[in-house]
Design a protein around this motif. Structure first.
Motif, mmCIF file in Angstrom:
data_model
loop_
_atom_site.group_PDB
_atom_site.id
_atom_site.type_symbol
_atom_site.label_atom_id
_atom_site.label_comp_id
_atom_site.label_asym_id
_atom_site.label_seq_id
_atom_site.Cartn_x
_atom_site.Cartn_y
_atom_site.Cartn_z
ATOM 1 N N LYS A 135 34.718 -41.767 134.616
ATOM 2 C CA LYS A 135 35.892 -42.035 135.461
ATOM 3 C C LYS A 135 35.845 -43.449 136.032
ATOM 4 C CE LYS A 135 36.718 -37.298 137.015
ATOM 5 N NZ LYS A 135 36.707 -36.405 138.191
ATOM 6 N N MET A 136 34.656 -43.870 136.461
ATOM 7 C CA MET A 136 34.500 -45.217 137.007
ATOM 8 C C MET A 136 34.817 -46.267 135.937
ATOM 9 S SD MET A 136 31.100 -44.574 139.376
ATOM 10 C CE MET A 136 30.408 -46.137 139.035
ATOM 11 N N GLU A 137 34.317 -46.043 134.729
ATOM 12 C CA GLU A 137 34.557 -46.984 133.637
ATOM 13 C C GLU A 137 36.057 -47.135 133.362
ATOM 14 O OE1 GLU A 137 33.797 -46.907 128.904
ATOM 15 O OE2 GLU A 137 31.987 -46.714 130.141
ATOM 16 N N GLU A 138 36.752 -46.024 133.267
ATOM 17 C CA GLU A 138 38.193 -46.067 133.001
ATOM 18 C C GLU A 138 38.955 -46.769 134.134
ATOM 19 O OE1 GLU A 138 39.875 -45.333 130.170
ATOM 20 O OE2 GLU A 138 37.822 -45.165 129.441
ATOM 21 N N ALA A 139 38.584 -46.487 135.376
ATOM 22 C CA ALA A 139 39.254 -47.104 136.525
ATOM 23 C C ALA A 139 38.994 -48.608 136.580
ATOM 24 C CB ALA A 139 38.807 -46.431 137.817
ATOM 25 N N ILE A 140 37.775 -49.030 136.288
ATOM 26 C CA ILE A 140 37.441 -50.465 136.323
ATOM 27 C C ILE A 140 38.187 -51.203 135.219
ATOM 28 C CG2 ILE A 140 35.575 -52.141 135.995
ATOM 29 C CD1 ILE A 140 33.740 -50.101 137.465
ATOM 30 N N LYS A 141 38.332 -50.574 134.061
ATOM 31 C CA LYS A 141 39.065 -51.209 132.958
ATOM 32 C C LYS A 141 40.516 -51.488 133.322
ATOM 33 C CE LYS A 141 36.430 -49.538 129.006
ATOM 34 N NZ LYS A 141 36.448 -48.679 127.807
ATOM 35 N N LYS A 142 41.074 -50.737 134.269
ATOM 36 C CA LYS A 142 42.475 -50.898 134.668
ATOM 37 C C LYS A 142 42.686 -52.016 135.697
ATOM 38 C CE LYS A 142 43.636 -46.123 133.673
ATOM 39 N NZ LYS A 142 44.024 -44.828 134.235
ATOM 40 N N ILE A 143 41.601 -52.558 136.254
ATOM 41 C CA ILE A 143 41.712 -53.643 137.235
ATOM 42 C C ILE A 143 42.222 -54.897 136.523
ATOM 43 C CG2 ILE A 143 40.426 -55.158 138.806
ATOM 44 C CD1 ILE A 143 38.455 -52.820 139.241
ATOM 45 N N ASP A 144 43.207 -55.562 137.130
ATOM 46 C CA ASP A 144 43.746 -56.799 136.545
ATOM 47 C C ASP A 144 42.648 -57.833 136.358
ATOM 48 O OD1 ASP A 144 46.361 -56.019 136.266
ATOM 49 O OD2 ASP A 144 47.011 -56.845 138.187
ATOM 50 N N GLY A 145 42.606 -58.439 135.178
ATOM 51 C CA GLY A 145 41.624 -59.474 134.884
ATOM 52 C C GLY A 145 40.394 -58.970 134.157
ATOM 53 N N VAL A 146 40.198 -57.650 134.116
ATOM 54 C CA VAL A 146 39.042 -57.086 133.420
ATOM 55 C C VAL A 146 39.363 -56.989 131.933
ATOM 56 C CG1 VAL A 146 37.576 -55.048 133.142
ATOM 57 C CG2 VAL A 146 38.241 -55.790 135.426
ATOM 58 N N GLU A 147 38.536 -57.644 131.118
ATOM 59 C CA GLU A 147 38.722 -57.600 129.675
ATOM 60 C C GLU A 147 38.057 -56.368 129.081
ATOM 61 O OE1 GLU A 147 37.258 -61.406 128.368
ATOM 62 O OE2 GLU A 147 38.594 -62.427 129.789
ATOM 63 N N VAL B 44 33.834 -52.264 143.391
ATOM 64 C CA VAL B 44 33.036 -51.575 144.411
ATOM 65 C C VAL B 44 33.873 -50.488 145.086
ATOM 66 C CG1 VAL B 44 31.919 -51.860 146.662
ATOM 67 C CG2 VAL B 44 31.410 -53.459 144.811
ATOM 68 N N LYS B 45 35.126 -50.798 145.412
ATOM 69 C CA LYS B 45 36.008 -49.809 146.041
ATOM 70 C C LYS B 45 36.257 -48.623 145.115
ATOM 71 C CE LYS B 45 38.511 -53.044 148.989
ATOM 72 N NZ LYS B 45 39.795 -53.705 149.238
ATOM 73 N N VAL B 46 36.493 -48.905 143.844
ATOM 74 C CA VAL B 46 36.732 -47.848 142.846
ATOM 75 C C VAL B 46 35.514 -46.936 142.754
ATOM 76 C CG1 VAL B 46 36.914 -47.461 140.349
ATOM 77 C CG2 VAL B 46 38.426 -49.085 141.461
ATOM 78 N N CYS B 47 34.341 -47.535 142.673
ATOM 79 C CA CYS B 47 33.108 -46.742 142.540
ATOM 80 C C CYS B 47 32.869 -45.879 143.772
ATOM 81 C CB CYS B 47 31.913 -47.656 142.291
ATOM 82 S SG CYS B 47 31.977 -48.439 140.672
ATOM 83 N N ILE C 239 35.193 -42.801 143.711
ATOM 84 C CA ILE C 239 34.844 -41.778 142.721
ATOM 85 C C ILE C 239 33.494 -41.144 143.032
ATOM 86 C CG2 ILE C 239 34.317 -41.403 140.276
ATOM 87 C CD1 ILE C 239 36.437 -43.641 139.719
ATOM 88 N N GLU C 240 32.503 -41.970 143.366
ATOM 89 C CA GLU C 240 31.133 -41.496 143.639
ATOM 90 C C GLU C 240 30.666 -42.167 144.928
ATOM 91 O OE1 GLU C 240 27.931 -39.407 143.221
ATOM 92 O OE2 GLU C 240 28.747 -39.611 141.214
#
Length: 72
Positions: A18-30, A58-61, A64-65
């Motif tokens: 879940k963290m991986e998917e959410a981080i991928k959605k952050i603007d600027g993350v390739e 950090v906020k996303v993580c 989620i956890e």
């Protein structure tokens, strides 16, 4: 730019996904990957935005956890 970070207290493989998917959605993350087994986070993003991206990651993580910490 690609950077690797150690994760502390990541207790759940499902949460890592879940963290991986959410981080991928952050603007600027390739690209991003979160490994539950090795307790590592790898983020590939533009260098100019990296600090802002990490603050959002950090906020996303935490959402989620709550016990998980990214060692910056």
């Amino acid at each position: 730019m690609k950077k690797q970070f150690k994760l502390q207290d990541l207790d759940c493989a499902n949460c890592a996904a879940k963290m991986e998917e959410a981080i991928k959605k952050i603007d600027g993350v390739e690209n991003a990957s979160v490994s539950f087994l090795s307790q590592k986070l790898v983020i590939e993003a533009q260098e100019a935005q990296f600090d802002a991206i990490m603050k959002q990651a950090v906020k996303v993580c935490r959402r989620i956890e709550p016990d998980c910490t990214i060692l910056l």
